[in-house]
Enzyme design. Structure first.
Site, PDB file in Angstrom:
ATOM      1  CG  HIS A 158      72.469 -10.458  35.614  1.00 57.55           C
ATOM      2  ND1 HIS A 158      73.636  -9.833  35.984  1.00 57.55           N
ATOM      3  CD2 HIS A 158      72.825 -11.518  34.839  1.00 57.55           C
ATOM      4  CE1 HIS A 158      74.649 -10.485  35.449  1.00 57.55           C
ATOM      5  NE2 HIS A 158      74.200 -11.507  34.756  1.00 57.55           N
ATOM      6  CG  ASP A 173      70.530 -18.173  31.048  1.00 59.00           C
ATOM      7  OD1 ASP A 173      71.209 -18.610  30.114  1.00 59.00           O
ATOM      8  OD2 ASP A 173      70.993 -17.897  32.161  1.00 59.00           O
TER       9      ASP A 173
HETATM   10  N1  CMC Z   1      62.163 -14.373  40.571  1.00 59.45           N
HETATM   11  C1  CMC Z   1      61.608 -13.820  41.679  1.00 59.45           C
HETATM   12  N2  CMC Z   1      62.256 -13.012  42.529  1.00 59.45           N
HETATM   13  C2  CMC Z   1      63.528 -12.747  42.258  1.00 59.45           C
HETATM   14  C3  CMC Z   1      64.198 -13.274  41.142  1.00 59.45           C
HETATM   15  C4  CMC Z   1      63.457 -14.116  40.272  1.00 59.45           C
HETATM   16  N3  CMC Z   1      64.030 -14.657  39.191  1.00 59.45           N
HETATM   17  N4  CMC Z   1      65.473 -12.844  41.118  1.00 59.45           N
HETATM   18  C5  CMC Z   1      65.633 -12.061  42.210  1.00 59.45           C
HETATM   19  N5  CMC Z   1      64.447 -11.996  42.895  1.00 59.45           N
HETATM   20  C6  CMC Z   1      64.184 -11.181  44.079  1.00 59.45           C
HETATM   21  C7  CMC Z   1      64.786 -11.812  45.323  1.00 59.45           C
HETATM   22  O1  CMC Z   1      63.864 -12.670  45.966  1.00 59.45           O
HETATM   23  C8  CMC Z   1      65.095 -10.593  46.152  1.00 59.45           C
HETATM   24  O2  CMC Z   1      63.887 -10.106  46.702  1.00 59.45           O
HETATM   25  P1  CMC Z   1      63.884  -9.370  48.156  1.00 59.45           P
HETATM   26  O3  CMC Z   1      64.731  -8.147  47.990  1.00 59.45           O
HETATM   27  O4  CMC Z   1      62.450  -9.082  48.423  1.00 59.45           O
HETATM   28  O5  CMC Z   1      64.472 -10.373  49.124  1.00 59.45           O
HETATM   29  C9  CMC Z   1      65.555  -9.557  45.113  1.00 59.45           C
HETATM   30  O6  CMC Z   1      64.862  -9.939  43.905  1.00 59.45           O
HETATM   31  C10 CMC Z   1      67.051  -9.553  44.872  1.00 59.45           C
HETATM   32  O7  CMC Z   1      67.463 -10.870  44.534  1.00 59.45           O
HETATM   33  P2  CMC Z   1      68.825 -11.535  44.994  1.00 59.45           P
HETATM   34  O8  CMC Z   1      68.675 -13.017  45.032  1.00 59.45           O
HETATM   35  O9  CMC Z   1      69.339 -10.858  46.225  1.00 59.45           O
HETATM   36  O10 CMC Z   1      69.776 -11.123  43.784  1.00 59.45           O
HETATM   37  P3  CMC Z   1      71.136 -11.791  43.401  1.00 59.45           P
HETATM   38  O11 CMC Z   1      71.928 -10.741  42.707  1.00 59.45           O
HETATM   39  O12 CMC Z   1      71.771 -12.466  44.565  1.00 59.45           O
HETATM   40  O13 CMC Z   1      70.724 -12.950  42.381  1.00 59.45           O
HETATM   41  C11 CMC Z   1      70.189 -14.121  40.400  1.00 59.45           C
HETATM   42  C12 CMC Z   1      70.783 -12.849  40.996  1.00 59.45           C
HETATM   43  C13 CMC Z   1      70.482 -14.160  38.891  1.00 59.45           C
HETATM   44  C14 CMC Z   1      70.847 -15.369  41.023  1.00 59.45           C
HETATM   45  C15 CMC Z   1      68.667 -14.134  40.665  1.00 59.45           C
HETATM   46  O14 CMC Z   1      68.064 -13.016  40.043  1.00 59.45           O
HETATM   47  C16 CMC Z   1      68.002 -15.420  40.182  1.00 59.45           C
HETATM   48  O15 CMC Z   1      67.994 -16.417  40.904  1.00 59.45           O
HETATM   49  N6  CMC Z   1      67.414 -15.428  38.923  1.00 59.45           N
HETATM   50  C17 CMC Z   1      66.846 -16.620  38.364  1.00 59.45           C
HETATM   51  C18 CMC Z   1      67.954 -17.507  37.808  1.00 59.45           C
HETATM   52  C19 CMC Z   1      68.512 -16.968  36.521  1.00 59.45           C
HETATM   53  O16 CMC Z   1      67.791 -16.572  35.600  1.00 59.45           O
HETATM   54  N7  CMC Z   1      69.860 -16.994  36.431  1.00 59.45           N
HETATM   55  C20 CMC Z   1      70.581 -16.599  35.207  1.00 59.45           C
HETATM   56  C21 CMC Z   1      71.405 -15.358  35.423  1.00 59.45           C
HETATM   57  S1  CMC Z   1      71.946 -14.655  33.855  1.00 59.45           S
HETATM   58  C22 CMC Z   1      73.008 -15.829  33.185  1.00 59.45           C
HETATM   59  C23 CMC Z   1      74.299 -15.887  33.869  1.00 59.45           C
HETATM   60  O17 CMC Z   1      75.091 -14.939  33.745  1.00 59.45           O
HETATM   61  O18 CMC Z   1      74.555 -16.885  34.543  1.00 59.45           O
END
Ligand code: CMC
Length: 452
Positions: free
Chosen positions: A328, A386
């Site tokens: 998140h 989720d």
């Molecule tokens: N699986 C594997 N790696 C992950 C995941 C994941 N679900 N989420 C983040 N990472 C890694 C990402 O690759 C990055 O690694 P590195 O630092 O080595 O490059 C690090 O963790 C930080 O991730 P980010 O993408 O920079 O983080 P963000 O804040 O931009 O993204 C997120 C947040 C929710 C989009 C992401 O965690 C994600 O895609 N999760 C899966 C989708 C999901 O469950 N979404 C629902 C969110 S909660 C409901 C809502 O409020 O919508």
């Protein structure tokens, strides 16, 4: 910083209501010109302090660069607070765990809209007003029939909720507080009907009209699962679980869809059209679409022995696969909503007599393994809301394609509350982000016959 550096100083600045009185400025030093600029630091009730840079461009000629709003507060808000480090979520100061276990969805709606819990009379009046707005104009049903039967219900929701703006535009003066109030009630009242009809249309069953003798969640379940040919019994345990899911999705401060509603509404657009924009934003798998994606993922993994293979894929930077329902932007701790839903999953599966649900067992094992894995621990990736909602909704009989619709149904009160707050704000102005332009420098048009 290269040309400009910042330091905080103990001078007096402005503090919004609820602040702790700790006031100061940040001084920016532009090393190119040698000039210094003080910017006020604002202090909220909770959360990090905020540097007020509204005058930055006017005073310095600089913009800031923050794609994805990693460090930018888009607005001042009284509605919801999240402490992502501690895993805290509060609406109007009330912890989500207390609301989810002691309140009910319509009371939470009132709280989000009006800043305080209602007394008995206020709640009665509010519930009555919501019930008076649950039906849809019969003309609106024709919109459903315009969609293909295999249309994704989220696509239908974007269309029909947007279409509400055609029905109420003429009676909607967004600067009139009473008109705004009626619009909020219409959104809360009509969303369950519109969501249930999206499902009924997709399976070719007749639309079931709302029933005012039922509570909000039971009425929704009835519109979803009843048929005119026979009576339908709404299980109180499932209605309670449904209500809790709606509470847990009700608001989440400035997420992508809420920010979308605010940005769309900042131009003084019709509120139903703004909610439709929020639904569109919610649909993506990085946001509300994740609940559907979690279930697809669990089904794809299939069995506990394949979990390590998928954990390895999630960690592989060359593989686009992510563990859906994990991570998140704000929570760097267990999402408090996921903790409540994990418990709800037990209640629902017990009520339905499916204690040994293989997907639930798979989800719990996946969570256990991921939470012990260095990759997830280092990046503070925890299960989010989720992760468990899909398991519960599937057990209750919802098809996967409806999961994000249910998220939208719960979140619509948050969207409309935030929209009202934005319209009422004395700082209200159109949202107009700046950019760092990196395209071609100025050049001259070349006639077609002279081009290579
Ligand atoms: N699986 C594997 N790696 C992950 C995941 C994941 N679900 N989420 C983040 N990472 C890694 C990402 O690759 C990055 O690694 P590195 O630092 O080595 O490059 C690090 O963790 C930080 O991730 P980010 O993408 O920079 O983080 P963000 O804040 O931009 O993204 C997120 C947040 C929710 C989009 C992401 O965690 C994600 O895609 N999760 C899966 C989708 C999901 O469950 N979404 C629902 C969110 S909660 C409901 C809502 O409020 O919508």
């Amino acid at each position: 910083m290269d040309e400009i550096s910042a330091k905080t100083a103990g001078k007096t600045g402005t503090t919004p209501k609820g602040g702790d009185g700790d006031k100061n400025y940040v001084t920016l030093v532009d090393h190119t010109s040698g000039k210094q600029y003080d910017f006020p630091v604002l202090t909220g009730t909770h959360g990090p302090k905020v540097i007020d840079i509204q005058q930055l461009y006017r005073r310095t000629g600089y913009f800031t660069f923050d794609p994805g709003f990693m460090s930018t507060a888009n607005c001042e808000s009284d509605i919801t607070f999240i402490d992502g480090e501690k895993g805290v979520l509060m609406h109007r100061g009330y912890p989500i765990e207390e609301l989810a276990t002691q309140s009910h969805f319509l009371e939470v709606c009132y709280l989000l809209l009006h800043d305080d819990l209602p007394n008995q009379k206020e709640l009665q009046n509010f519930e009555h007003s919501i019930k008076m707005h649950t039906m849809l104009n019969e003309q609106l049903l024709k919109f459903y029939r315009g969609f293909r039967e295999d249309a994704h219900p989220m696509a239908i929701m974007v269309g029909v909720v947007g279409a509400l703006s055609a029905f109420f535009h003429d009676s909607m003066d967004i600067w009139d507080p009473h008109h705004r109030l009626v619009a909020t009630h219409r959104v809360i009242a009509k969303m369950p009907t519109m969501a249930a009809y999206a499902y009924k249309y997709s399976i070719g069953q007749p639309f079931i009209y709302p029933r005012n003798d039922l509570d909000y969640a039971s009425n929704f379940l009835n519109m979803m699962f009843a048929v005119p040919a026979e009576p339908y019994y709404v299980s109180p345990v499932l209605a309670r679980a449904m209500d809790r899911i709606l509470i847990l999705h009700a608001d989440h401060e400035q997420n992508a869809s809420t920010a979308t509603v605010r940005i769309a509404g900042s131009s003084a657009a019709n509120p139903f059209a703004c909610i439709a924009a929020g639904i569109a934003s919610l649909w993506g798998p990085a946001h509300g679409g994740a609940n559907e994606a979690v279930l697809n993922m669990l089904e794809h993994i299939g069995s506990v022995d394949r979990i390590p293979e998928f954990i390895a894929r999630a960690k592989d930077k060359d593989d686009p696969f992510r563990l859906m329902g994990f991570g998140h932007r704000v929570y760097k701790n267990y999402d408090p909503r996921a903790a409540v839903l994990r418990q709800s999953a037990h209640d629902v599966l017990d009520e339905l007599g499916i204690r040994e649900d293989p997907l639930f067992k798979l989800a719990m094992e996946l969570e256990r393994i991921a939470l012990e894995d260095e990759y997830f621990v280092d990046r503070k990736l925890f299960p989010n809301v989720d992760f468990y909602s899909g398991v519960i909704l599937r057990a209750m009989g919802f098809p996967k394609s409806m999961f994000t619709v249910l998220f939208a149904l719960g979140r619509s009160v948050g969207w409309i509350s935030q929209w009202v707050e934005m319209i009422q704000s004395p700082d209200h102005r159109i949202s107009r982000p700046r950019q760092l332009y990196t395209g071609h420098a100025r050049r001259h048009y070349v006639p077609l016959e002279e081009r290579d």
